[in-house]
Design an enzyme around this catalytic site. Structure first.
Site, PDB file in Angstrom:
ATOM      1  N   LYS A  17       0.819  -1.212   0.000  1.00 14.76           N
ATOM      2  CA  LYS A  17       0.000   0.000   0.000  1.00 14.76           C
ATOM      3  C   LYS A  17       0.859   1.272   0.000  1.00 14.76           C
ATOM      4  O   LYS A  17       2.082   1.202   0.204  1.00 14.76           O
ATOM      5  CB  LYS A  17      -0.904  -0.032   1.238  1.00 14.76           C
ATOM      6  CG  LYS A  17      -1.924  -1.166   1.221  1.00 14.76           C
ATOM      7  CD  LYS A  17      -2.839  -1.057   2.424  1.00 14.76           C
ATOM      8  CE  LYS A  17      -3.903  -2.137   2.430  1.00 14.76           C
ATOM      9  NZ  LYS A  17      -4.868  -1.930   3.531  1.00 14.76           N
ATOM     10  N   TYR A  57     -12.779  -2.600  -2.875  1.00 12.03           N
ATOM     11  CA  TYR A  57     -13.252  -2.485  -1.482  1.00 12.03           C
ATOM     12  C   TYR A  57     -14.783  -2.374  -1.412  1.00 12.03           C
ATOM     13  O   TYR A  57     -15.312  -1.818  -0.458  1.00 12.03           O
ATOM     14  CB  TYR A  57     -12.605  -1.275  -0.800  1.00 12.03           C
ATOM     15  CG  TYR A  57     -11.138  -1.504  -0.438  1.00 12.03           C
ATOM     16  CD1 TYR A  57     -10.755  -2.539   0.413  1.00 12.03           C
ATOM     17  CD2 TYR A  57     -10.136  -0.680  -0.932  1.00 12.03           C
ATOM     18  CE1 TYR A  57      -9.425  -2.764   0.749  1.00 12.03           C
ATOM     19  CE2 TYR A  57      -8.794  -0.895  -0.596  1.00 12.03           C
ATOM     20  CZ  TYR A  57      -8.457  -1.944   0.237  1.00 12.03           C
ATOM     21  OH  TYR A  57      -7.146  -2.159   0.578  1.00 12.03           O
ATOM     22  N   ASN A 120      -1.783   0.299   6.997  1.00 14.92           N
ATOM     23  CA  ASN A 120      -1.352  -0.995   7.537  1.00 14.92           C
ATOM     24  C   ASN A 120      -0.519  -1.815   6.549  1.00 14.92           C
ATOM     25  O   ASN A 120      -0.555  -3.040   6.537  1.00 14.92           O
ATOM     26  CB  ASN A 120      -2.565  -1.777   8.058  1.00 14.92           C
ATOM     27  CG  ASN A 120      -3.594  -2.038   6.983  1.00 14.92           C
ATOM     28  OD1 ASN A 120      -3.360  -1.747   5.814  1.00 14.92           O
ATOM     29  ND2 ASN A 120      -4.717  -2.613   7.362  1.00 14.92           N
ATOM     30  N   HIS A 123      -2.170  -5.311   1.705  1.00 14.35           N
ATOM     31  CA  HIS A 123      -3.405  -6.096   1.585  1.00 14.35           C
ATOM     32  C   HIS A 123      -3.022  -7.505   1.153  1.00 14.35           C
ATOM     33  O   HIS A 123      -2.076  -7.672   0.371  1.00 14.35           O
ATOM     34  CB  HIS A 123      -4.300  -5.469   0.506  1.00 14.35           C
ATOM     35  CG  HIS A 123      -5.357  -6.405   0.001  1.00 14.35           C
ATOM     36  ND1 HIS A 123      -6.570  -6.545   0.624  1.00 14.35           N
ATOM     37  CD2 HIS A 123      -5.357  -7.269  -1.054  1.00 14.35           C
ATOM     38  CE1 HIS A 123      -7.288  -7.455  -0.040  1.00 14.35           C
ATOM     39  NE2 HIS A 123      -6.565  -7.908  -1.060  1.00 14.35           N
ATOM     40  N   GLU A 134      -9.540 -11.157  -7.204  1.00 14.73           N
ATOM     41  CA  GLU A 134      -8.603 -10.034  -7.104  1.00 14.73           C
ATOM     42  C   GLU A 134      -7.465 -10.179  -8.129  1.00 14.73           C
ATOM     43  O   GLU A 134      -7.042  -9.192  -8.728  1.00 14.73           O
ATOM     44  CB  GLU A 134      -8.047  -9.951  -5.684  1.00 14.73           C
ATOM     45  CG  GLU A 134      -9.126  -9.542  -4.692  1.00 14.73           C
ATOM     46  CD  GLU A 134      -8.673  -9.559  -3.235  1.00 14.73           C
ATOM     47  OE1 GLU A 134      -7.519  -9.943  -2.962  1.00 14.73           O
ATOM     48  OE2 GLU A 134      -9.475  -9.169  -2.378  1.00 14.73           O
TER      49      GLU A 134
HETATM   50  P1  ADP Z   1      -7.783  -6.627   6.118  1.00 17.72           P
HETATM   51  O1  ADP Z   1      -6.989  -5.692   5.216  1.00 17.72           O
HETATM   52  O2  ADP Z   1      -7.017  -6.970   7.375  1.00 17.72           O
HETATM   53  O3  ADP Z   1      -8.312  -7.841   5.395  1.00 17.72           O
HETATM   54  P2  ADP Z   1     -10.482  -5.501   6.026  1.00 17.72           P
HETATM   55  O4  ADP Z   1     -10.733  -6.345   4.821  1.00 17.72           O
HETATM   56  O5  ADP Z   1     -11.456  -5.531   7.149  1.00 17.72           O
HETATM   57  O6  ADP Z   1      -9.038  -5.812   6.655  1.00 17.72           O
HETATM   58  O7  ADP Z   1     -10.361  -3.972   5.567  1.00 17.72           O
HETATM   59  C1  ADP Z   1      -9.745  -3.616   4.367  1.00 17.72           C
HETATM   60  C2  ADP Z   1      -8.936  -2.352   4.585  1.00 17.72           C
HETATM   61  O8  ADP Z   1      -9.794  -1.276   4.941  1.00 17.72           O
HETATM   62  C3  ADP Z   1      -7.934  -2.444   5.744  1.00 17.72           C
HETATM   63  O9  ADP Z   1      -6.737  -3.103   5.405  1.00 17.72           O
HETATM   64  C4  ADP Z   1      -7.720  -0.992   6.069  1.00 17.72           C
HETATM   65  O10 ADP Z   1      -6.816  -0.350   5.160  1.00 17.72           O
HETATM   66  C5  ADP Z   1      -9.120  -0.417   5.867  1.00 17.72           C
HETATM   67  N1  ADP Z   1      -9.855  -0.422   7.155  1.00 17.72           N
HETATM   68  C6  ADP Z   1     -10.464  -1.485   7.737  1.00 17.72           C
HETATM   69  N2  ADP Z   1     -11.047  -1.140   8.916  1.00 17.72           N
HETATM   70  C7  ADP Z   1     -10.783   0.192   9.065  1.00 17.72           C
HETATM   71  C8  ADP Z   1     -11.134   1.155  10.066  1.00 17.72           C
HETATM   72  N3  ADP Z   1     -11.861   0.829  11.141  1.00 17.72           N
HETATM   73  N4  ADP Z   1     -10.691   2.424   9.904  1.00 17.72           N
HETATM   74  C9  ADP Z   1      -9.969   2.767   8.796  1.00 17.72           C
HETATM   75  N5  ADP Z   1      -9.620   1.918   7.802  1.00 17.72           N
HETATM   76  C10 ADP Z   1     -10.018   0.647   7.934  1.00 17.72           C
END
Ligand code: ADP
Length: 146
Positions: A17, A57, A120, A123, A134
């Site tokens: 990212k 997303y 974070n 992905h 994907e």
């Molecule tokens: P992951 O990436 O761990 O699979 P998710 O699929 O739940 O998590 O979410 C996709 C992405 O959306 C996350 O990696 C993060 O960048 C963003 N995201 C998820 N939850 C939050 C939140 N509460 N606040 C801000 N961004 C979020």
């Protein structure tokens, strides 16, 4: 009787990212995947556009942070990878750690290099169905070298 070991050769999609790319951590993060036995079979750098991010997303479209994710993912070019190996989907997710970098354990990619729930680092696909969708979203079959 020998215990059954269940493994499958899988493919998974990983996106390094904007925060990862801005901190120049692409090599460091890719080394973690390589050391865990995952092979790189496709790779491209892209500045993601809103329409593609809305599709990627779409399961979060109703969340209050949805527009933040889209703008953050457009901040800087990303590196998109297809990795292949035994149980690649679970292995890549395990290396990443939980979504929230601020509470992810040290030793995980997110725990070591991420900032919070949004920034974070990377992905990774969360199921075989998601991985197939994907990978097809970002790569044509002739861009995958396996
Ligand atoms: P992951 O990436 O761990 O699979 P998710 O699929 O739940 O998590 O979410 C996709 C992405 O959306 C996350 O990696 C993060 O960048 C963003 N995201 C998820 N939850 C939050 C939140 N509460 N606040 C801000 N961004 C979020």
């Amino acid at each position: 009787m020998e215990p059954k070991v269940n493994f499958m050769i899988e493919r998974t999609l990983v996106i390094l990212k904007p925060d990862c790319m801005q901190k120049n951590l692409a090599g460091t993060v890719m080394e973690r995947f390589a050391k865990a036995g995952l092979s790189l079979i496709a790779c491209k750098m892209m500045h993601l556009q809103e329409s593609l991010l809305r599709e990627h997303y779409d399961f979060l479209i109703d969340k209050p942070f949805f527009s933040n994710i889209v703008s953050y993912m457009m901040e800087y070019p990303v590196l998109i990878l297809v990795l292949c190996g035994e149980n690649a989907i679970a292995v890549a997710r395990g290396l990443l750690g939980p979504t929230d970098s601020s509470t992810a354990p040290k030793g995980t990619i997110r725990g070591d290099f991420g900032q919070d729930k949004s920034r974070n680092v990377a992905h990774a696909s969360d199921s075989q169905e998601a991985a197939a969708k994907e990978i097809a979203r970002f790569f044509t079959t002739d861009e995958i070298f396996a």
